[in-house]
Design an enzyme around this catalytic site. Structure first.
Site, mmCIF file in Angstrom:
data_model
loop_
_atom_site.group_PDB
_atom_site.id
_atom_site.type_symbol
_atom_site.label_atom_id
_atom_site.label_comp_id
_atom_site.label_asym_id
_atom_site.label_seq_id
_atom_site.Cartn_x
_atom_site.Cartn_y
_atom_site.Cartn_z
ATOM 1 N N SER A 132 0.805 -1.212 0.062
ATOM 2 C CA SER A 132 0.189 0.105 0.098
ATOM 3 C C SER A 132 0.907 1.277 0.133
ATOM 4 O O SER A 132 0.896 1.999 0.649
ATOM 5 C CB SER A 132 -0.825 -0.028 0.991
ATOM 6 O OG SER A 132 -1.823 -0.977 1.003
ATOM 7 N N SER A 133 1.721 1.484 -1.217
ATOM 8 C CA SER A 133 2.764 2.429 -1.337
ATOM 9 C C SER A 133 2.584 3.472 -2.164
ATOM 10 O O SER A 133 3.518 3.944 -2.491
ATOM 11 C CB SER A 133 4.017 1.837 -1.278
ATOM 12 O OG SER A 133 4.078 0.799 -2.118
ATOM 13 N N THR A 134 1.417 3.575 -2.347
ATOM 14 C CA THR A 134 1.150 4.841 -3.601
ATOM 15 C C THR A 134 0.776 6.118 -2.818
ATOM 16 O O THR A 134 0.352 7.401 -3.370
ATOM 17 C CB THR A 134 0.096 4.461 -4.600
ATOM 18 O OG1 THR A 134 -1.112 3.950 -4.049
ATOM 19 C CG2 THR A 134 0.741 3.133 -5.337
ATOM 20 N N ASN A 141 -3.460 -6.714 -4.121
ATOM 21 C CA ASN A 141 -4.928 -6.276 -3.500
ATOM 22 C C ASN A 141 -5.453 -6.858 -2.474
ATOM 23 O O ASN A 141 -5.378 -8.023 -2.240
ATOM 24 C CB ASN A 141 -5.971 -6.714 -4.870
ATOM 25 C CG ASN A 141 -7.326 -6.019 -4.570
ATOM 26 O OD1 ASN A 141 -7.445 -5.868 -3.590
ATOM 27 N ND2 ASN A 141 -7.814 -6.048 -5.939
ATOM 28 N N TYR A 195 -10.190 -2.677 14.658
ATOM 29 C CA TYR A 195 -8.862 -2.154 14.078
ATOM 30 C C TYR A 195 -7.806 -2.228 15.489
ATOM 31 O O TYR A 195 -6.699 -2.869 14.971
ATOM 32 C CB TYR A 195 -9.085 -0.655 13.588
ATOM 33 C CG TYR A 195 -7.812 -0.101 13.030
ATOM 34 C CD1 TYR A 195 -7.313 -0.518 12.080
ATOM 35 C CD2 TYR A 195 -7.090 0.953 13.865
ATOM 36 C CE1 TYR A 195 -6.383 0.374 11.311
ATOM 37 C CE2 TYR A 195 -6.014 1.503 13.373
ATOM 38 C CZ TYR A 195 -5.542 1.061 12.201
ATOM 39 O OH TYR A 195 -4.537 1.589 11.419
ATOM 40 N N THR A 219 -2.333 12.409 7.072
ATOM 41 C CA THR A 219 -2.233 11.919 5.648
ATOM 42 C C THR A 219 -3.569 12.488 5.172
ATOM 43 O O THR A 219 -4.431 13.114 5.707
ATOM 44 C CB THR A 219 -2.600 10.139 5.497
ATOM 45 O OG1 THR A 219 -3.551 9.895 6.259
ATOM 46 C CG2 THR A 219 -1.385 9.606 6.199
ATOM 47 N N ALA A 242 -6.228 10.952 3.689
ATOM 48 C CA ALA A 242 -7.292 10.260 4.175
ATOM 49 C C ALA A 242 -7.709 10.813 5.316
ATOM 50 O O ALA A 242 -8.880 10.879 5.732
ATOM 51 C CB ALA A 242 -7.197 8.764 4.107
#
Length: 268
Positions: free
Chosen positions: A13-15, A63, A158, A193, A195
């Site tokens: 998950s590095s974009t 994915n 989480y 971030t 997000a």
């Protein structure tokens, strides 16, 4: 000085966010960085930017909804490069619509979130460790959360999944230290971030920061710097460590936020 010269690294998950900052820093320090991501177009934009700065980055399909990709990313990288030196398990997530407190949270989603987050560390690590042993050692860095050690009012799945990742980290560290495979975890606090900034009300951020002695949100680069430390030989005598990178959140007396608000009012 380039701390990762000739090292092969995989970052999931590095974009964007922490993963992106980590990949860029690794490339700056000489690593061949594989962006394990779902969106190849976005990954290629990152790769072009890294290449422009003199680094080396490549794409490998990952994915989170396709379980086989947790291991295929490792096998593809080893097939291409002949080895893997560094694995950064950065993927992790939740769905706040369903991940609430014990009674009001959705049971089905609880177990799905725990499974997704836990297997995102377990499966890539399980695949990478034998190759690291063959190569004489390696470093695994898992991205956890400060919520794994400080209970929350919500996001129970989480937090529980990340607490499990902390334990998994220390078990991997213990079991494979004799093969010079190190495993450490980083526990980020509130990180700025895109997000996070897009989904958190300003009032929440302000309230949260009253509990953070350094009085700011962390930057993705703050986490990336910690990841680099564990990935490099700078931490060659450290394994099984859980490093909080959270600005001191949770460290002071519970009354800290109250005193902080009073001091802020006096200063204004």
């Amino acid at each position: 000085m380039k701390k990762l010269e000739n090292k092969v690294a995989v970052v999931t998950s590095s974009t964007k966010g922490i993963g992106l900052a980590t990949a860029e820093l690794f490339a700056k320090h000489g690593a061949i960085v594989y962006l394990a991501a779902r969106n190849e177009q976005l990954a290629n934009e990152v790769i072009a930017n890294i290449t422009k700065k003199g680094g080396t980055a490549k794409f490998v399909y990952f994915n989170a909804k396709e379980e086989h990709t947790y291991t295929s990313i490792i096998e593809e990288v080893v097939s291409n490069e002949g080895k893997i030196d560094i694995l950064v398990n950065n993927y992790g997530g939740t769905d706040v619509r369903y991940d609430r407190d014990l009674v009001n949270g959705d049971t089905e989603h609880f177990f799905r979130i725990v499974k997704d987050n836990l297997q995102s560390v377990y499966l890539p690590s399980k695949s990478a460790v034998p190759h690291m042993i063959k190569n004489g050692g390696g470093s695994i860095v898992n991205i956890s959360t400060i919520g794994s050690v400080i209970p929350d009012l919500s996001r129970i799945a989480y937090c529980v999944s990340k607490a499990a990742i902390n334990s998994l980290t220390q078990n991997i560290a213990t079991q494979y230290a004799k093969h010079h495979v190190r495993c450490n975890a980083i526990l980020p606090g509130l990180i700025a971030t895109k997000a996070a900034l897009d989904n958190m009300p300003e009032e929440f951020i302000e309230s949260f920061l009253h509990h953070v002695p350094l009085n700011r949100m962390g930057k993705p680069e703050d986490i990336a710097n910690a990841v680099l430390y564990y990935a490099s030989d700078d931490s060659s005598y450290i394994t099984g460590n859980l490093l909080e990178v959270a600005g001191g959140f949770g460290m002071p007396t519970p009354q800290y936020a109250d005193f902080n608000r009073i001091d802020n009012k006096k200063s204004t």
